[in-house]
Design a protein around this motif. Structure first.
Motif, short mmCIF file in Angstrom:
data_model
loop_
_atom_site.label_atom_id
_atom_site.label_comp_id
_atom_site.label_asym_id
_atom_site.label_seq_id
_atom_site.Cartn_x
_atom_site.Cartn_y
_atom_site.Cartn_z
N GLY A 126 -6.64 7.99 -2.77
CA GLY A 126 -6.54 6.65 -2.92
C GLY A 126 -7.85 5.95 -2.09
O GLY A 126 -8.11 4.94 -1.95
N MET A 146 -8.33 1.16 -4.96
CA MET A 146 -7.77 0.17 -6.08
C MET A 146 -8.55 -1.09 -5.61
O MET A 146 -8.72 -1.81 -6.94
N THR A 147 -8.75 -1.56 -4.57
CA THR A 147 -9.17 -2.93 -4.38
C THR A 147 -10.50 -3.10 -4.16
O THR A 147 -11.02 -4.34 -4.18
N TRP A 194 -0.12 7.59 -8.26
CA TRP A 194 -0.89 6.99 -9.21
C TRP A 194 -1.85 8.25 -9.74
O TRP A 194 -2.32 8.28 -10.81
N GLU A 241 -3.64 5.57 -12.82
CA GLU A 241 -2.59 5.06 -13.59
C GLU A 241 -2.97 4.83 -14.96
O GLU A 241 -2.99 3.77 -15.58
N THR A 252 0.89 -1.11 -0.05
CA THR A 252 0.20 -0.04 -0.02
C THR A 252 0.94 1.20 0.03
O THR A 252 0.58 1.95 -0.75
N ASP A 308 -11.12 1.41 -0.19
CA ASP A 308 -9.59 1.62 -1.02
C ASP A 308 -10.07 1.65 -2.40
O ASP A 308 -10.74 0.49 -2.92
N TYR A 347 -11.93 4.97 -14.67
CA TYR A 347 -12.79 4.12 -13.97
C TYR A 347 -14.23 4.94 -13.93
O TYR A 347 -14.40 6.09 -14.09
N VAL A 387 2.16 1.79 -3.45
CA VAL A 387 1.31 2.46 -4.37
C VAL A 387 1.16 4.06 -4.00
O VAL A 387 1.20 4.86 -4.99
#
Ligand code: CA
Length: 592
Positions: free
Chosen positions: A93, A110-111, A18, A544, A10, A108, A548, A13
């Motif tokens: 993030g 990203m995940t 990003w 990145e 983490t 999060d 999205y 990142v």
């Protein structure tokens, strides 16, 4: 992966950065000002305080949207579900969403893993009129903010979810609640209030974002006194100019959908809901439609000075309102093709209005639904030309004095358009308006005010106007009023709209489909079944190098509760509670 390795990953990142503001944790006024242009985050409700819901991103476009795939989904959990109307915030993030029953989640981005969850402890006896929904959070400094169903505003530490302050907006026992996303301007948290069906008094309040202390308060019903720095400021309007007797004291005008902000004219714009009670005969001082019974500033849009709370201008969409045509719908700041600065709003009453950005003056108004019955049009000042025989009858004229003449009025009280936000495209210059084609039987009854009890003096049943559709997403040219295309949907539309520079219009349906349409033709280019009805608000951002898109799915809101025959028509729809995030994989971005 053990916890230590996860923490290192983490951290990596974060240091790789990003997106440009990955390390700048505290959100500033400058960040809010640049929210639309900064595609790495979504910091405001409306994707910019003009509320255009337009993204300059074009990575995802008409050619490649068919490759859009889920990246992750997040369940809101809990035994209770109901309507999910949130617009996510994305910063540093982390995605922040609110959920039904006054919950907030940090995820999060990203995940899709949960970082923290906050559940407001709601008291017994809250009085939400139209489902236990919430429409989103605000972010500023190191805190996130949201309103709760017991009419409070809560500031949480954005990193931990710990409560920093928790303040009462108004008394929930009198029918107040709050569901709109707060608006942050110059370090002030600006909110309205909900409860227009309980004879509350609409107001706009600004609080210090650090402490939660009220800086100013502006009631929106004439006769009530404003407040500035703890002292009385000025009276709203002129006492009894447009209200008879004491009716203004419980006059409604709930400011329940929040507001927009234009930095160029330094103006907040909030809308005020229906005057209370619904039975218009009880607050009619001027039965000859001479303006003395207009019930200002209910059913109006109001321009407010953000420093003092003083009213700069107002535009009333439905004077002497009598069909529950709340004047709250969002007012979007935009620049038209000729370079003129404008506001635009699509009202519950079925008319789409264009106002001058500087002073709120009426420029143009056109119908955006098909069968408006209560007015034959608008005059040169934007005042409706009433069809007097389409006003629900006065109960005093009835033989028993109890039930006035029943009339069929269109649109229904849930509106040609309700809360669900439209979008403006800087690419096409058009607005994309989620509307509904429906009407209602409505009648008036006697009513007296009682604290905490519904204050309507009306009965009603909503009915579809057409057999093959109720929902109607329309592309409208604000310069001419021309409807460029229409996308029809069986169930009533109740979700927000978003446009992108890639030529896409995103929205969702109660049937569960999240769809992307061509902004010029209305053709559906992509569709994804989310598993429950969509009544939320889409967003898009990039990280990145990939674009999205997120939308919450979870059927509910006012339609199943208030929809009459329409509610029965859609009672097969399942509830839910999932936040879906999609992306265009990098290798697909160039493929058509
Ligand atoms: Ca209302």
């Amino acid at each position: 992966m053990n916890r230590f390795v996860l923490a290192v990953a983490t951290g990596l990142v974060a240091t790789m950065g990003w997106h440009s503001d990955a390390l700048a944790a505290d959100v500033t006024e400058e960040d809010l000002k640049n929210d639309q242009a900064n595609t790495g985050s979504v910091l405001t409700n409306g994707m910019g305080r003009h509320l255009q819901r337009y993204s300059p991103l074009e990575t995802l476009n008409k050619g490649n949207v068919k490759h859009l795939v889920p990246a992750w989904a997040f369940s809101l959990g809990g035994e209770k579900q109901r309507g999910q109307e949130t617009q996510p915030i994305v910063h540093d993030g982390v995605m922040y969403i609110t959920g039904s029953y006054s919950r907030m989640y940090a995820i999060d981005v990203m995940t899709g893993e949960e970082l923290w969850q906050y559940d407001a402890r709601l008291p017994e006896g809250i009085l939400p009129c139209c489902d236990v929904i919430n429409r989103g959070a605000a972010i500023y400094g190191d805190k996130v903010y949201f309103g709760t169903l017991d009419a409070r505003i809560v500031a949480l530490d954005a990193k931990t979810g710990d409560v920093v302050w928790n303040k009462k907006i108004e008394d929930y026992k009198a029918g107040y609640s709050y569901t709109a996303a707060p608006l942050i301007v110059n370090g002030l948290v600006v909110t309205g209030n909900s409860g227009g069906e309980f004879g509350i008094v609409g107001a706009v309040e600004a609080r210090d974002a650090e402490t939660g202390e009220v800086v100013w308060k502006r009631p929106v019903i004439e006769g009530h006194m404003g407040e500035l720095n703890g002292e009385p400021s000025t009276m709203t309007g002129t006492l009894n100019a447009t209200w008879p007797g004491d009716m203004w004291k419980t006059g409604g005008g709930a400011t329940w959908l929040g507001g927009s902000y234009d930095v160029e004219t330094d103006t907040l714009v909030f809308g005020a809901g229906n005057p209370a009670p619904w039975n218009s005969w009880l607050r009619d001082a001027g039965q000859n439609n001479d303006g003395t019974g207009d019930n200002l500033y209910a059913a109006s849009r109001i321009g407010i000075d953000p420093a003092t709370g003083e009213i700069k201008w107002h535009f009333q969409t439905t004077p002497r309102e009598g069909w529950d045509y709340d004047g709250v719908n969002e007012v979007v700041a935009y620049t038209n093709r000729a370079g003129e600065k404008r506001w635009a709003t699509a009202d519950r009453n079925g008319f789409f209005y264009v106002l001058n950005r500087e002073d709120g003056a009426f420029v143009r108004g056109v119908p955006f639904v098909k069968d408006i019955s209560w007015a034959s049009g608008l005059d040169e000042n934007g005042r409706p030309i009433y069809n007097e025989d389409n006003r629900p009858g006065n109960p005093a004229d009835a033989a028993d004095g109890k039930k006035g003449e029943v009339i069929f009025a269109s649109p229904s009280f849930l509106g040609g358009k309700n809360w669900m936000p439209m979008a403006f495209s800087q690419r096409t210059g058009n607005f994309y308006v989620p509307s509904n084609e429906w009407g209602m039987d409505i009648w008036n009854e006697p009513i007296t005010y009682k604290k905490g009890a519904a204050y309507l003096g009306a009965g009603f049943t909503i009915k579809p106007n057409y057999e093959d559709h109720i929902g109607s997403l329309k592309a409208i040219d604000p310069d001419t009023g021309e409807i460029k295309w229409e996308y029809k949907n069986d169930a009533p539309l109740w979700g927000g709209v978003m446009t992108t520079a890639g030529g896409l219009v995103f929205t969702g349906t109660p049937e569960g489909n999240f769809i992307a349409l061509d902004d010029e033709t209305g053709e559906v280019l992509w569709s994804f079944q989310t598993g429950s009805g969509i009544v939320g608000q889409p967003i898009t951002w990039e990280m990145e190098g990939e674009q999205y898109v997120s939308i919450i799915s979870g059927w509910g809101g006012a339609v199943p509760l208030w929809g009459g025959e329409v509610a029965k028509k859609v009672n097969y729809l399942n509830q839910g509670g999932l936040l879906w995030t999609f992306k265009l994989p990098e290798q697909m971005a160039s493929a058509n």
